[in-house]
Structure formats: C-alpha cells, structure tokens
Motif scaffolding. Structure first.
Motif, PDB file in Angstrom:
ATOM      1  N   TRP A 181       3.721  78.609  41.359  1.00 37.27           N
ATOM      2  CA  TRP A 181       2.631  77.371  42.455  1.00 37.27           C
ATOM      3  C   TRP A 181       4.102  77.780  43.420  1.00 37.27           C
ATOM      4  CZ3 TRP A 181       0.884  77.421  37.830  1.00 37.27           C
ATOM      5  CH2 TRP A 181      -0.713  77.485  37.857  1.00 37.27           C
ATOM      6  N   GLY A 182       3.988  77.490  45.277  1.00 33.27           N
ATOM      7  CA  GLY A 182       4.833  77.431  46.136  1.00 33.27           C
ATOM      8  C   GLY A 182       4.740  76.843  47.057  1.00 33.27           C
ATOM      9  N   CYS A 203      11.649  79.188  46.396  1.00 34.56           N
ATOM     10  CA  CYS A 203      10.842  78.174  44.918  1.00 34.56           C
ATOM     11  C   CYS A 203       9.722  78.294  44.895  1.00 34.56           C
ATOM     12  CB  CYS A 203      11.282  76.723  46.478  1.00 34.56           C
ATOM     13  SG  CYS A 203      12.785  76.872  46.386  1.00 34.56           S
ATOM     14  N   VAL A 204       9.157  78.130  43.406  1.00 31.92           N
ATOM     15  CA  VAL A 204       8.117  78.573  42.690  1.00 31.92           C
ATOM     16  C   VAL A 204       8.382  77.799  41.552  1.00 31.92           C
ATOM     17  CG1 VAL A 204       7.544  81.045  43.860  1.00 31.92           C
ATOM     18  CG2 VAL A 204       8.861  80.394  41.315  1.00 31.92           C
ATOM     19  N   PHE A 205       6.967  77.153  41.253  1.00 30.73           N
ATOM     20  CA  PHE A 205       6.497  76.773  40.342  1.00 30.73           C
ATOM     21  C   PHE A 205       5.751  77.022  39.055  1.00 30.73           C
ATOM     22  CE2 PHE A 205       8.261  73.790  43.361  1.00 30.73           C
ATOM     23  CZ  PHE A 205       8.903  72.845  43.516  1.00 30.73           C
ATOM     24  N   LEU A 211       4.581  71.109  39.966  1.00 29.70           N
ATOM     25  CA  LEU A 211       5.307  71.214  42.149  1.00 29.70           C
ATOM     26  C   LEU A 211       4.550  69.651  42.601  1.00 29.70           C
ATOM     27  CD1 LEU A 211       4.350  74.005  44.441  1.00 29.70           C
ATOM     28  CD2 LEU A 211       3.278  71.585  44.868  1.00 29.70           C
ATOM     29  N   ALA A 212       3.837  68.858  41.734  1.00 28.35           N
ATOM     30  CA  ALA A 212       3.860  67.740  42.367  1.00 28.35           C
ATOM     31  C   ALA A 212       4.710  66.791  42.042  1.00 28.35           C
ATOM     32  CB  ALA A 212       2.549  67.000  41.320  1.00 28.35           C
ATOM     33  N   VAL A 248      13.408  79.459  40.404  1.00 25.77           N
ATOM     34  CA  VAL A 248      12.047  78.807  39.107  1.00 25.77           C
ATOM     35  C   VAL A 248      12.028  77.370  39.243  1.00 25.77           C
ATOM     36  CG1 VAL A 248      10.849  79.350  37.601  1.00 25.77           C
ATOM     37  CG2 VAL A 248      12.048  80.963  38.448  1.00 25.77           C
ATOM     38  N   ASN A 249      11.313  76.658  39.188  1.00 31.81           N
ATOM     39  CA  ASN A 249      10.978  75.396  39.284  1.00 31.81           C
ATOM     40  C   ASN A 249      12.810  74.022  39.662  1.00 31.81           C
ATOM     41  OD1 ASN A 249       9.079  75.598  37.431  1.00 31.81           O
ATOM     42  ND2 ASN A 249      10.139  76.035  35.566  1.00 31.81           N
ATOM     43  N   PRO A 250      12.767  73.970  40.813  1.00 30.84           N
ATOM     44  CA  PRO A 250      13.643  73.659  40.700  1.00 30.84           C
ATOM     45  C   PRO A 250      14.055  72.502  40.842  1.00 30.84           C
ATOM     46  CG  PRO A 250      12.312  74.320  42.422  1.00 30.84           C
ATOM     47  CD  PRO A 250      11.986  74.945  41.901  1.00 30.84           C
TER      48      PRO A 250
END
Length: 276
Positions: A181-182, A203-205, A211-212, A248-250
């Motif tokens: 998700w991004g 950036c993606v999760f 992400l939330a 990924v997952n910052p």
C-alpha cells in the motif's frame, strides 16, 4: 484497469479458497473440482491435470505465500489447517477439528482462537496474491512437492551445498508478488517522496496498519492510498524520468529507513519488464 468480467472471475477464485481447507484439506477427493475454473486458471492448473499434480500445485502456491511470514508458528498452523503433516486419524476432522487437536496436544503455545485468527490472516494474504504475478513452477518444485505429499511432511527449505542459504531471492519474491500500500495522487499514480540528496522514492507499506500508523504519526495528507503488487511499484519507479527507488515500510522518524530501500539495477528492471 480490470474489466468487470475479470473482477468477477477474481472474486470467484478468492471465494474458492475457502474450499481448500474444508474437510480433508489438500488431501480431499475432488480437490480439482473444489478449486473451480477461475482459481485453477490463476494458479496454472491444466484442465486435464492429474489429481496428484493438482495437489502439488496447490501446495506450492500456498507455500509461496507462507514464505512471506516470519512468524515461526505459521507453518504449524497453516499446514495443520490444510491437512499436511497431520495424523491421518484426525486428517478428516476439518480445519477446526485439526487445529483443536493440535492445540489440545500442545503443538503450539497459543489458543485455538489465536491459531484460527492467524490462519485467516494467512488466507487473506493468499487472496491478495491472486491479483499478483504467479511465478512459474519448476521441475524441482514439483519434485519437492511430491516428496512432501508422499511423506505427509511439511515443506522444509533444503540446505544448499556447504550449508549456506541466501535469503535474498525469497525476500525479493515476497515483495514483488505481494500486495503493498502506498500514497497516490488524484489520478491514482504512485506519489514519490523527494528526499533531496537521497533522491526520489516511492514509499510503500506491506501492511495497511503500518501505513495508518505512519500517517497518524507524521500527519501526512495524501490525496489517495492505493494497493499494488510490489512488481508494479518497481516498474513504476523504473518508468519515471528521474532515478527513483522503492522504500519499504519507512519509519515515521526523520532520517530513518533509507537503508530499507530495494536497489533498482538495470538488469533487475529488464527481468521485471519481461515477466510483466
């Protein structure tokens, strides 16, 4: 954009996933019929496939998704639910009965409810995987699957010569074939983060909850959030006019997370484009 017909077929395929863990799981008679034509098409199961080959493909497709989970309890829970490595006396008890027996015997140190919840987390990931790229299965894959089924044992990674294992291919496969998700702009295109000297990044999760959390901590106000496969994100990054990486997952901390990026070498982009 997927057509209404394609969306309906995907929905039918996802519904059919609930037929696999029912009754005797992957050992059930009529497994091919239980899968339905839509799921068979996505997983590459030929119309004339022998029952043994159907069972092998199902096992391999499920195992591809299971490899993405770091939770050490997941293999025990998942394969018990699907009736692999289970005492034949209890194999036909259905998913609920098999999990109950496993918990009662002390096979896992968590409750039946927790096992069931984790199984459905896994099932959700299998559903998401149907919308992504399905990796080709090799003769070696089938050899291993045949051995696992014949011995009623659960998949175990084989140690290469010398006892060393390189985890990168499986991690990359997990990212590329999985759903992420991004942030996206109004048109739905991935929204890049411009990090100055560090360049541009998409950036993606790997989980909507991450992400939330990031959004809540940073107050980021993106126009939209979209989910894609990791492969689609990498190709979108490669197609931009400026050099762009994938983060990924910052972490929601200034200056953190750059080390988690996936490098985009020209060779890897070429391979991804071919397999699109």
């Amino acid at each position: 954009m997927a057509s209404a017909k394609e969306t309906k077929a995907s929905r039918r395929a996802k519904d059919r996933l609930h037929h696999i863990h029912a009754r005797a799981g992957i050992q059930q008679d009529g497994l091919r019929r239980a899968l339905g034509p839509e799921l068979r098409a996505i997983w590459g199961i030929a119309e004339d496939a022998e029952p043994g080959r159907v069972r092998e493909i199902v096992l391999l497709r499920l195992n591809r998704v299971l490899e993405r989970f770091a939770d050490p309890l997941m293999p025990e829970i998942v394969w018990t639910a699907y009736n692999l490595g289970v005492d034949p006396v209890h194999g036909g008890a259905g998913m609920v009965g098999r999990i109950r027996t496993m918990v009662g015997r002390g096979g896992v140190a968590v409750s039946e409810r927790t096992c069931t919840r984790r199984f459905y987390d896994f099932l959700g990931s299998v559903k998401n995987s149907l919308d992504g790229f399905q990796e080709d299965l090799t003769g070696e894959d089938f050899r291993l699957a045949s051995r696992w089924i014949a011995g009623n044992v659960r998949p175990e990674p084989e140690e290469p010569a010398g006892g060393l294992r390189d985890p990168v291919p499986s991690v990359m496969r997990m990212f590329l074939d999985g759903t992420v998700w991004g942030p996206a702009d109004e048109a739905g295109a991935p929204l890049p983060a411009r990090l100055g000297a560090h360049g541009d990044w998409l950036c993606v999760f790997t989980d909507e909850r991450l992400l939330a959390e990031y959004r809540a901590v940073t107050g980021a106000g993106w126009a939209r959030v979209r989910h894609r496969t990791g492969r689609e994100v990498v190709l979108a990054a490669a197609g931009r006019d400026v050099a762009t990486g994938v983060l990924v997952n910052p972490r929601p901390v200034r200056g953190a997370g750059i080390h988690a990026a996936l490098p985009l070498s020209p060779d890897s982009i070429a391979r991804l484009a071919v397999r699109r």
